[in-house]
Design a protein around this motif. Structure first.
Motif, mmCIF file in Angstrom:
data_model
loop_
_atom_site.group_PDB
_atom_site.id
_atom_site.type_symbol
_atom_site.label_atom_id
_atom_site.label_comp_id
_atom_site.label_asym_id
_atom_site.label_seq_id
_atom_site.Cartn_x
_atom_site.Cartn_y
_atom_site.Cartn_z
ATOM 1 N N GLN A 39 -76.260 -15.473 -84.693
ATOM 2 C CA GLN A 39 -76.611 -16.821 -84.273
ATOM 3 C C GLN A 39 -78.126 -16.927 -84.182
ATOM 4 O OE1 GLN A 39 -74.925 -18.055 -80.465
ATOM 5 N NE2 GLN A 39 -74.808 -20.155 -81.178
ATOM 6 N N TYR A 95 -73.730 -10.506 -82.792
ATOM 7 C CA TYR A 95 -72.575 -10.234 -81.954
ATOM 8 C C TYR A 95 -71.523 -9.447 -82.730
ATOM 9 C CZ TYR A 95 -74.104 -14.117 -78.866
ATOM 10 O OH TYR A 95 -74.801 -14.961 -78.028
ATOM 11 N N LEU A 112 -61.208 -14.571 -82.859
ATOM 12 C CA LEU A 112 -62.228 -13.748 -82.189
ATOM 13 C C LEU A 112 -62.175 -13.992 -80.689
ATOM 14 C CD1 LEU A 112 -65.088 -14.289 -84.784
ATOM 15 C CD2 LEU A 112 -63.252 -12.603 -84.775
ATOM 16 N N ASP A 113 -61.363 -13.192 -80.001
ATOM 17 C CA ASP A 113 -61.077 -13.473 -78.595
ATOM 18 C C ASP A 113 -61.886 -12.642 -77.612
ATOM 19 O OD1 ASP A 113 -57.942 -11.614 -78.111
ATOM 20 O OD2 ASP A 113 -59.857 -11.056 -79.037
ATOM 21 N N TRP A 115 -65.852 -10.690 -77.286
ATOM 22 C CA TRP A 115 -67.152 -10.541 -77.942
ATOM 23 C C TRP A 115 -68.038 -9.590 -77.146
ATOM 24 C CZ3 TRP A 115 -69.368 -14.516 -81.578
ATOM 25 C CH2 TRP A 115 -68.370 -15.385 -82.075
ATOM 26 N N GLY A 116 -68.965 -8.953 -77.852
ATOM 27 C CA GLY A 116 -70.017 -8.240 -77.165
ATOM 28 C C GLY A 116 -71.019 -9.219 -76.560
ATOM 29 N N GLN A 117 -71.972 -8.666 -75.835
ATOM 30 C CA GLN A 117 -72.933 -9.520 -75.133
ATOM 31 C C GLN A 117 -74.062 -10.019 -76.036
ATOM 32 O OE1 GLN A 117 -73.164 -6.258 -75.175
ATOM 33 N NE2 GLN A 117 -75.260 -5.551 -74.695
ATOM 34 N N GLY A 118 -74.116 -9.462 -77.242
ATOM 35 C CA GLY A 118 -75.145 -9.890 -78.173
ATOM 36 C C GLY A 118 -76.352 -8.963 -78.181
ATOM 37 N N PHE B 36 -64.712 -23.056 -79.482
ATOM 38 C CA PHE B 36 -65.399 -22.111 -78.610
ATOM 39 C C PHE B 36 -66.307 -22.872 -77.654
ATOM 40 C CE2 PHE B 36 -64.583 -17.914 -80.499
ATOM 41 C CZ PHE B 36 -64.079 -18.274 -81.733
ATOM 42 N N GLN B 38 -69.800 -22.101 -75.316
ATOM 43 C CA GLN B 38 -70.887 -21.138 -75.136
ATOM 44 C C GLN B 38 -71.842 -21.620 -74.050
ATOM 45 O OE1 GLN B 38 -73.568 -20.355 -78.478
ATOM 46 N NE2 GLN B 38 -73.705 -18.210 -77.855
ATOM 47 N N LYS B 42 -75.001 -16.362 -73.230
ATOM 48 C CA LYS B 42 -73.694 -15.700 -73.314
ATOM 49 C C LYS B 42 -73.114 -15.829 -74.711
ATOM 50 C CE LYS B 42 -73.471 -14.721 -68.903
ATOM 51 N NZ LYS B 42 -73.565 -13.315 -68.440
ATOM 52 N N ALA B 43 -72.138 -14.989 -74.998
ATOM 53 C CA ALA B 43 -71.425 -15.067 -76.261
ATOM 54 C C ALA B 43 -70.474 -16.264 -76.246
ATOM 55 C CB ALA B 43 -70.635 -13.780 -76.494
ATOM 56 N N PRO B 44 -70.129 -16.767 -77.412
ATOM 57 C CA PRO B 44 -69.093 -17.811 -77.467
ATOM 58 C C PRO B 44 -67.785 -17.303 -76.868
ATOM 59 C CG PRO B 44 -70.262 -17.654 -79.558
ATOM 60 C CD PRO B 44 -70.690 -16.472 -78.738
ATOM 61 N N LEU B 46 -63.648 -18.102 -76.757
ATOM 62 C CA LEU B 46 -62.571 -18.826 -77.428
ATOM 63 C C LEU B 46 -61.767 -19.629 -76.418
ATOM 64 C CD1 LEU B 46 -60.977 -19.301 -80.070
ATOM 65 C CD2 LEU B 46 -59.606 -17.277 -79.459
#
Lengths: 125, 107
Positions: A39, A95, A112-113, A115-118, B36, B38, B42-44, B46
């Protein structure tokens, strides 16, 4: 529950490579794949590709073909994404995300349920 | 690649308001549409899959509808924690693609 913890921020010069790690816990690692999404500042997310933890199959977005390599290490439950020949427009938060596709990639199954913190990757001379 | 276009790009609303965000696909995607949320830094997260299936733990004030090319996300009564950016994402074909986002702000 599933947890994905990524490596720290990186600053790279144009032309360099970066390798981001994603250490997982809380679920059966080989029962899911891993997708990578980036992103750029102020932009929507962009899917980069997917890797099967089960058999190593990959499906890269055409935009990144030839410049990205995704790998996994089942002994440490860690996924990696390497991006080469970095440019300034590669500056973004990267991510990892758990992907239900196990053996082969099917977009319809790409939910995609978790995720990492980025990881912020900054490309600047 | 399938292009996803959201409208509006930003929206100001008050707690308790009902709001609707629209997402349009550049070609038919059946009901392969996810939403999503956000929050800053933070990450998105779902919220909704397959157009209208709420994920575990998502409040029932969120709902989704649509098919083909036109989809909506509705929040029936905004709560303070709902102010965030919302993205739609198609999973009909590879590469999966996201909209540019709708920023929901407090009026």
């Amino acid at each position: 529950q599933a947890q994905l913890v990524q490596s720290g921020a990186e600053v790279k010069k144009p032309g360099a490579s970066v390798k981001v790690s994603c250490k997982t816990s809380g679920y059966i690692f080989s029962s899911y794949g891993i997708s990578w999404v980036r992103q750029a500042p102020g932009q929507g997310p962009e899917w980069m590709g997917w890797i099967s933890v089960h058999n190593g199959n990959t499906n890269y977005a055409q935009k990144f073909q030839g410049r990205v390599t995704m790998t996994t290490d089942t002994s440490t439950r860690t996924a990696y994404m390497e991006l080469r020949s970095l440019r300034s427009d590669d500056t973004a938060v990267y991510y990892c995300a758990r992907d239900p596709n196990v053996r082969n990639y099917d977009s319809s199954g790409s939910l995609l349920d978790s995720w990492g913190q980025g990881t912020l990757v900054t490309v600047s001379s | 690649d399938i292009q996803m276009t959201q409208s509006p790009s930003s929206l100001s609303a008050s707690v308790g308001d009902r709001v609707t965000i629209t997402c349009r696909a550049s070609q038919s995607i059946s009901t392969y549409l996810n939403w999503f949320q956000q929050k800053p830094g933070k990450a998105p997260n779902l919220l909704i899959s397959d157009t209208s299936t709420l994920q575990n733990g998502v409040p029932s004030r969120f709902s989704g509808s649509g098919s083909g090319t036109d989809f909506t996300l509705t929040v029936s009564s905004l709560q303070p924690e709902d102010f965030a950016i919302y993205y739609c994402q198609q999973s009909y074909s590879t590469p999966i693609t996201f909209g540019q986002g709708t920023r929901l702000e407090i009026k």
